[in-house]
Design an enzyme around this catalytic site. Structure first.
Site, PDB file in Angstrom:
ATOM      1  N   HIS A 122      -0.422   8.645  -5.675  1.00 23.14           N
ATOM      2  CA  HIS A 122       0.842   8.182  -5.114  1.00 23.14           C
ATOM      3  C   HIS A 122       0.676   7.620  -3.702  1.00 23.14           C
ATOM      4  CE1 HIS A 122       5.292   8.883  -4.133  1.00 23.14           C
ATOM      5  NE2 HIS A 122       5.303   8.152  -5.229  1.00 23.14           N
TER       6      HIS A 122
ATOM      7  N   LYS B 155      -0.253   5.042  -0.596  1.00 22.59           N
ATOM      8  CA  LYS B 155      -0.127   3.611  -0.302  1.00 22.59           C
ATOM      9  C   LYS B 155      -0.873   3.350   1.003  1.00 22.59           C
ATOM     10  CE  LYS B 155       3.820   4.680  -2.719  1.00 22.59           C
ATOM     11  NZ  LYS B 155       4.337   6.041  -2.936  1.00 22.59           N
TER      12      LYS B 155
ATOM     13  N   ASP C   3     -10.740  -4.426   7.881  1.00 25.69           N
ATOM     14  CA  ASP C   3     -11.862  -4.427   8.834  1.00 25.69           C
ATOM     15  C   ASP C   3     -12.023  -3.115   9.598  1.00 25.69           C
ATOM     16  OD1 ASP C   3     -12.474  -7.010   8.112  1.00 25.69           O
ATOM     17  OD2 ASP C   3     -11.485  -7.944   9.827  1.00 25.69           O
TER      18      ASP C   3
ATOM     19  N   HIS D  17      13.998   5.009  -0.147  1.00 24.85           N
ATOM     20  CA  HIS D  17      12.693   5.488  -0.611  1.00 24.85           C
ATOM     21  C   HIS D  17      11.803   5.950   0.547  1.00 24.85           C
ATOM     22  CE1 HIS D  17       8.846   4.868  -3.080  1.00 24.85           C
ATOM     23  NE2 HIS D  17       9.580   5.711  -3.796  1.00 24.85           N
TER      24      HIS D  17
ATOM     25  N   LYS E 135      10.132   8.169   3.277  1.00 25.85           N
ATOM     26  CA  LYS E 135       9.850   9.601   3.368  1.00 25.85           C
ATOM     27  C   LYS E 135       9.496   9.916   4.824  1.00 25.85           C
ATOM     28  CE  LYS E 135       7.909   8.047  -0.791  1.00 25.85           C
ATOM     29  NZ  LYS E 135       8.943   8.191  -1.732  1.00 25.85           N
TER      30      LYS E 135
ATOM     31  N   ASP F 293      12.920  17.134  17.010  1.00 18.41           N
ATOM     32  CA  ASP F 293      13.141  17.293  18.454  1.00 18.41           C
ATOM     33  C   ASP F 293      12.639  16.127  19.297  1.00 18.41           C
ATOM     34  OD1 ASP F 293      14.280  19.719  17.874  1.00 18.41           O
ATOM     35  OD2 ASP F 293      12.512  20.899  18.417  1.00 18.41           O
TER      36      ASP F 293
END
Length: 489
Positions: free
Chosen positions: A227, A229, A234, A407, A409, A414
């Site tokens: 899952h 991404k 370089d 979507h 996350k 604080d």
């Protein structure tokens, strides 16, 4: 003449079912899962003769197979031998006096449960516009001189996502080393199209992560998915976050949830090497290519210090970290003193996380959770709603985002500590998926993330406890019933 006695087939079936229940019960007890998960499986196996046992065999344990388990151990051992001690010490020489006292505790916890070190001096740019992300990634790939590393859960043909594809093809044709890893199941429609062959024809090394099939189900679970991404160019620039390689105008348009709303970070500095290491580890597990050969052909640039952010990269997944990521989440939530803001598309926490969120709200922390009004999973949609009452009762705030399927996350604590990555606040992300999370210790990034979260709240409807309690008995029954199986979702 002796009369022959025959055993009735139904008696054989009952005995066989009883033996299966006993064997699986012993297995569940000795595996020591969470109590709710254990009881759910015991009930399912008992109530559904044989079908329950088959279901348990398929998805009841986090089986990854001996070969993958050994491969994870080999990669860990190899990484310990790469790089000199002086370089590691320079990377991890963090000035903790700049951060809240709890940040050092998180660093120590990450080292203990996930082997994750905090590295100093990185810069992070938050990019909340998906088309801008795709075009910026394409520009970075067009500027690649040595290597491009990518891994995604979903790749979807169409729109600005094709600009990234064309940029990778151009890079490979001019001699840049390009390696791409895409989940076999999440991107199944894409794998059936013509784009994978175009990439291979251009010289791109392309692999399907965690292939599925009937016989593979006997080796390990087929619903354990990659899952993550990640894009690394370089060894100087990297991207990560919630967004798959898709243009939202061309993705799941018939799902009835609107466009998917994502955010990514473009990072430079020392943390890039950790994201590259995460992708390379996944690549080696799928290809068995020697780690030194991958690193040499990728020609990663030397580590550069750039920016003020100190960042801890925590990869997670079966065979890698156990409950390490959950431990980090709990520590981050419990560290909140004034404000805790979370965004997630799927809210199906385990009991420990639910208690941590309720406890934070109860001790006076302003807890705000932003979730989409509509999601693409019927089961998750209703199971999530069963948690709202207990959070609202303790003073937590819940916002239903109207602008599409939110979507992103993220967690902000604080104004000084943040989590940003690929991890949903559900048990699938915490236990079954291979994820990556950035724990960022930096006031500037926290302020940037908080500003983004504020835009989500502005496009949301806040829930009122009194009004929420007025929903029908039927709705509440469905929500609570699906919550019972939430450990299995």
């Amino acid at each position: 003449m002796t009369r022959l006695s025959f055993v009735h087939p139904s008696d054989i079936i009952l005995v066989a079912h009883a033996l299966v229940v006993i064997v699986i019960s012993l297995r569940v007890i000795m595996m020591r899962p969470a109590t709710g998960i254990a009881l759910s499986w015991l009930l399912l196996v008992t109530m559904l003769p044989f079908a329950g046992a088959v279901t348990y065999f398929m998805i009841g344990e986090r089986r990854i197979g001996f070969q993958r388990e050994r491969g994870i151990g080999d990669v860990r051992a190899e990484y310990k031998n790469i790089g000199d001690v002086e370089t590691r010490e320079r990377l991890t020489n963090v000035d903790w006096s700049r951060h809240p006292a709890t940040a050092l505790g998180l660093d120590r916890l990450g080292r203990k449960v996930a082997g994750s070190l905090t590295v100093r001096s990185s810069s992070l740019k938050l990019v909340p516009d998906t088309l801008e992300v795709l075009r910026a990634v394409a520009r970075d790939v067009d500027g690649a001189k040595a290597s491009v590393l990518m891994e995604f859960y979903i790749w979807n043909e169409g729109g600005a996502a094709d600009e990234v594809l064309e940029a990778v093809i151009r890079a490979a044709r001019r001699g840049v080393s390009c390696r791409i890893l895409v989940d076999a199941l999440g991107a199944r429609p894409w794998w059936k199209g013509g784009q994978p062959q175009r990439l291979r024809d251009a010289g791109v090394e392309l692999r399907a992560a965690l292939p599925v099939g009937f016989f593979r189900s006997f080796i390990g679970r087929t619903d354990l998915r990659l899952h993550r991404k990640i894009v690394v160019v370089d060894g100087e620039v990297a991207w990560t976050g919630s967004m798959n390689l898709v243009d939202p105008s061309f993705f799941k348009q018939d799902a009835g949830v609107g466009k998917w709303i994502d955010a990514m970070v473009r990072v430079e500095g020392s943390v890039v090497v950790l994201l590259a290491a995460t992708m390379i580890s996944d690549w080696i597990l799928e290809t068995r290519e020697p780690i030194q050969a991958v690193i040499e052909s990728a020609r990663l640039a030397p580590v550069k210090f750039q920016g003020t952010a100190d960042v801890q990269v925590v990869p997670s997944g079966p065979g890698e970290t156990g409950d390490g990521l959950l431990q980090m989440f709990l520590a981050l939530i419990n560290a909140a003193q004034n404000e805790l803001v979370l965004t997630t598309p799927y809210l199906v926490p385990d009991e420990s996380m639910l208690r941590a969120l309720r406890g934070a709200a109860g001790r006076g922390v302003k807890v705000a959770i932003i979730v989409p009004e509509r999601v693409d999973s019927f089961l998750t949609r209703y199971a999530s709603r069963s948690y709202y009452d207990s959070l609202l009762e303790m003073g937590g705030e819940i916002y239903l985002y109207r602008g599409g399927l939110l979507h992103t996350k993220s967690i902000m604590v604080d104004g000084g500590m943040s989590m940003f990555g690929t991890v949903n606040l559900d048990m699938r992300s915490l236990w079954l998926n291979y994820e990556v999370a950035l724990f960022v210790y930096d006031d500037l990034f926290a302020a940037e993330l908080r500003a983004l979260q504020r835009t989500y709240i502005d496009d949301s409807d806040g829930l009122d406890l009194a009004t929420w309690r007025k929903r029908s008995f039927g709705q509440r029954f469905v929500e609570n019933a699906l919550r019972l199986v939430s450990p299995l979702l």
